[in-house]
Design an enzyme around this catalytic site. Structure first.
Site, PDB file in Angstrom:
ATOM      1  N   HIS A 156       0.845  -1.197   0.000  1.00 25.68           N
ATOM      2  CA  HIS A 156       0.000   0.000   0.000  1.00 25.68           C
ATOM      3  C   HIS A 156       0.878   1.244   0.000  1.00 25.68           C
ATOM      4  O   HIS A 156       1.048   1.914   1.016  1.00 25.68           O
ATOM      5  CB  HIS A 156      -0.914   0.014   1.226  1.00 25.68           C
ATOM      6  CG  HIS A 156      -1.899  -1.103   1.250  1.00 25.68           C
ATOM      7  ND1 HIS A 156      -2.799  -1.276   2.270  1.00 25.68           N
ATOM      8  CD2 HIS A 156      -2.137  -2.114   0.377  1.00 25.68           C
ATOM      9  CE1 HIS A 156      -3.542  -2.345   2.029  1.00 25.68           C
ATOM     10  NE2 HIS A 156      -3.150  -2.864   0.885  1.00 25.68           N
ATOM     11  N   GLU A 249     -13.160   0.995  -5.159  1.00 29.04           N
ATOM     12  CA  GLU A 249     -13.989   2.194  -5.248  1.00 29.04           C
ATOM     13  C   GLU A 249     -13.524   3.159  -6.319  1.00 29.04           C
ATOM     14  O   GLU A 249     -12.333   3.275  -6.601  1.00 29.04           O
ATOM     15  CB  GLU A 249     -13.979   2.941  -3.904  1.00 29.04           C
ATOM     16  CG  GLU A 249     -14.545   2.161  -2.739  1.00 29.04           C
ATOM     17  CD  GLU A 249     -14.526   2.937  -1.434  1.00 29.04           C
ATOM     18  OE1 GLU A 249     -14.981   2.395  -0.415  1.00 29.04           O
ATOM     19  OE2 GLU A 249     -14.043   4.108  -1.439  1.00 29.04           O
ATOM     20  N   TYR A 259     -13.040   9.773   3.319  1.00 39.96           N
ATOM     21  CA  TYR A 259     -13.564   8.660   2.531  1.00 39.96           C
ATOM     22  C   TYR A 259     -13.644   7.351   3.305  1.00 39.96           C
ATOM     23  O   TYR A 259     -13.897   6.307   2.717  1.00 39.96           O
ATOM     24  CB  TYR A 259     -12.762   8.545   1.225  1.00 39.96           C
ATOM     25  CG  TYR A 259     -13.107   9.723   0.356  1.00 39.96           C
ATOM     26  CD1 TYR A 259     -14.173   9.677  -0.516  1.00 39.96           C
ATOM     27  CD2 TYR A 259     -12.443  10.930   0.523  1.00 39.96           C
ATOM     28  CE1 TYR A 259     -14.561  10.789  -1.239  1.00 39.96           C
ATOM     29  CE2 TYR A 259     -12.816  12.053  -0.192  1.00 39.96           C
ATOM     30  CZ  TYR A 259     -13.880  11.978  -1.067  1.00 39.96           C
ATOM     31  OH  TYR A 259     -14.277  13.096  -1.764  1.00 39.96           O
TER      32      TYR A 259
END
Length: 495
Positions: A156, A249, A259
């Site tokens: 990530h 998303e 978010y």
């Protein structure tokens, strides 16, 4: 070529706390309506992460091992890189995106994002963005650090770069395997940042002047956004983001908005957290995102295109007034995992493959590739036509219906664990210690709870919606067998 809204996997962002209803489906396959041909721009390259077509016909791209490459107007790949960087490599780490300055024709500036070793970081790696000038036909020079020290992790780490209509540089950061930090305004993990081109902080950024917040932040609560672009005309910012286990998303990104990650994903709701425009389960693994700008393919005008890794194609999303009116997937399963997208000044579409990614990639002869799509009426150019030979079926593939009922622990591990931990679970921290206990739990019951509920601290998703009790038992047995000591003596042992 576009699927009607009634059949869409669609989540409407009606209010900040609404996340709508999720539908289990995948985008349908489609084809461009404009007659077209595929051209091979380059082959035998390593994970082209970013592509920049120049106005004069040249092409610049990055390779994740640390090389910036140039293709001349005659279609020839220069044998020596424009620049070679010492990068930190991991599953998804290395030299990542490249973007040209809006005034590139005058100043020759290119911006590169890459991971590097950083002993002061908790993960041992960080990410920096550096501005370079194309100082000659053969080299980049005059480096200027725009930002550095962004937390990074092998899975990530972000990082997509885009210039906005306001002339500012926007960039994405992943949560770097510390999910709660995405909600922490004092951390740059899990954010979209906004900077001046030289790295200065714009005075109108939303959190400027707050002692508890980093002034670079534009939005937060992101997991691992790797796609970013501005809609022509409206100037709205759209981001593509990897979900935890499905739940990928697309989000309209608003100033100072939250978010939700890791507080909400999928169907969960929370007040004050913005719902996604679109949500995909099973995962399509969205990478690069751009809005089509050009005349070559009129059917794509105003559409958002998303390169899909696990989804193996280009997601084509039609939008009107900020709402989705349909979507489909182009070139589905024809090239494998797709990573980068670009549009040339003529409106030709470029994309790159990402088959050399560990652990999910399945390398093929001649890969990785950069491919160009042009209308058939376009006169032949410097790149040869590409004769597409579809790959043979993957014998390890199982359908969602088969996966839902299987009791084969190896199949379950490959489907649910391998994307993060590797096909041999080489990155899995929850293997048995020699004394028989789990590293992340004191016993099998603790590990079972971890599998079902997840761990938001590390970002591991829970699988309670995907696995029943018998499947968890099968998965535990498979992991235990993989972690068990080899009973055979070492090959160099004395007889």
């Amino acid at each position: 070529m576009l699927r009607p809204l009634g059949l869409l996997l669609f989540v409407a962002a009606l209010s900040p706390s609404s996340r709508g209803q999720e539908v289990q489906t995948v985008p349908p396959a489609a084809v461009l309506t404009t007659p077209h041909r595929l051209e091979l721009v380059v082959k035998d390259v390593a994970v082209p992460w970013g592509i920049v077509p120049l106005a004069d016909g040249r092409l610049i791209f990055t390779e994740r091992p640390g090389r910036v490459r140039l293709i001349d107007t005659d279609g020839r790949l220069r044998p020596e890189p424009l620049l070679t960087l010492d990068v930190a490599l991991g599953n998804k780490m290395g030299l990542l995106d490249v973007v040209a300055d809006p005034d590139f024709a005058r100043n020759g500036f290119l911006y590169l994002a890459y991971n590097y070793a950083d002993t002061t970081a908790d993960t041992g790696q960080a990410l920096r963005v550096v501005r370079y000038r194309l100082v000659s036909e053969e080299a980049l020079g005059e480096p200027h650090v725009v930002i550095e020290g962004l937390p990074a992790h092998r899975n990530h780490t972000g990082c997509r770069l885009r210039f906005g209509p306001d002339g500012k540089l926007y960039l994405t950061s992943g949560d770097a395997n510390l999910a709660p930090a995405a909600q922490d305004l004092g951390s740059l993990r899990g954010k979209i940042l906004r900077l001046e081109p030289d790295g200065a902080i714009p005075a109108d950024n939303p959190f400027v002047g707050r002692a508890d917040a980093r002034p670079e932040i534009w939005s937060y609560g992101h997991r691992n956004p790797q796609g970013l672009d501005f809609e022509p005309g409206s100037g709205r910012l759209l981001a593509a983001e990897h979900g935890p286990n499905g739940g990928d998303e697309l989000n309209w990104v608003q100033r100072a908005a939250n978010y939700g990650w890791p507080v909400v994903s999928h169907r969960r709701n929370a007040e004050g957290m913005v719902a996604p425009l679109l949500e995909f389960t099973p995962s399509i693994a969205p990478a690069d995102l751009l809005f089509y700008r050009g005349q070559a393919f009129p059917e794509l005008t105003g559409h958002a295109l998303v390169a899909c890794l696990r989804g193996e194609g280009i997601l084509d999303v039609a939008l009107e007034g900020g709402a989705v009116t349909g979507f489909s997937r182009l070139f589905h399963r024809q090239f494998g995992r797709l990573r980068a997208l670009a549009i040339s000044p003529e409106g030709y579409l470029y994309f790159s493959t990402s088959q050399l990614d560990p652990p999910e990639g399945r390398p093929r002869p001649g890969y990785d590739l950069i491919v160009r799509v042009v209308p058939t009426a376009t006169p032949p150019g410097p790149y040869p036509a590409l004769s597409l030979v579809p790959p043979p079926p993957d014998p390890t593939t199982v359908t969602p219906a088969e996966l839902a009922v299987t009791r084969d622990g190896a199949v379950l591990a490959r489907a649910h664990c391998a994307s993060c931990h590797g096909p041999a679970m080489e990155n899995l921290v929850a293997l048995r210690r020699p004394e028989g206990f789990w590293r992340t739990a004191s016993d099998d019951a603790g590990l079972r709870k971890l599998i079902l509920e997840g761990n938001l601290t590390t970002g591991m998703p829970g699988y309670s919606a995907q696995l029943d009790g018998a499947q968890v038992d099968a998965l535990l047995s498979h992991l235990a067998a993989m972690a068990a000591p080899d009973p055979r003596p070492p090959t160099n042992a004395a007889p």
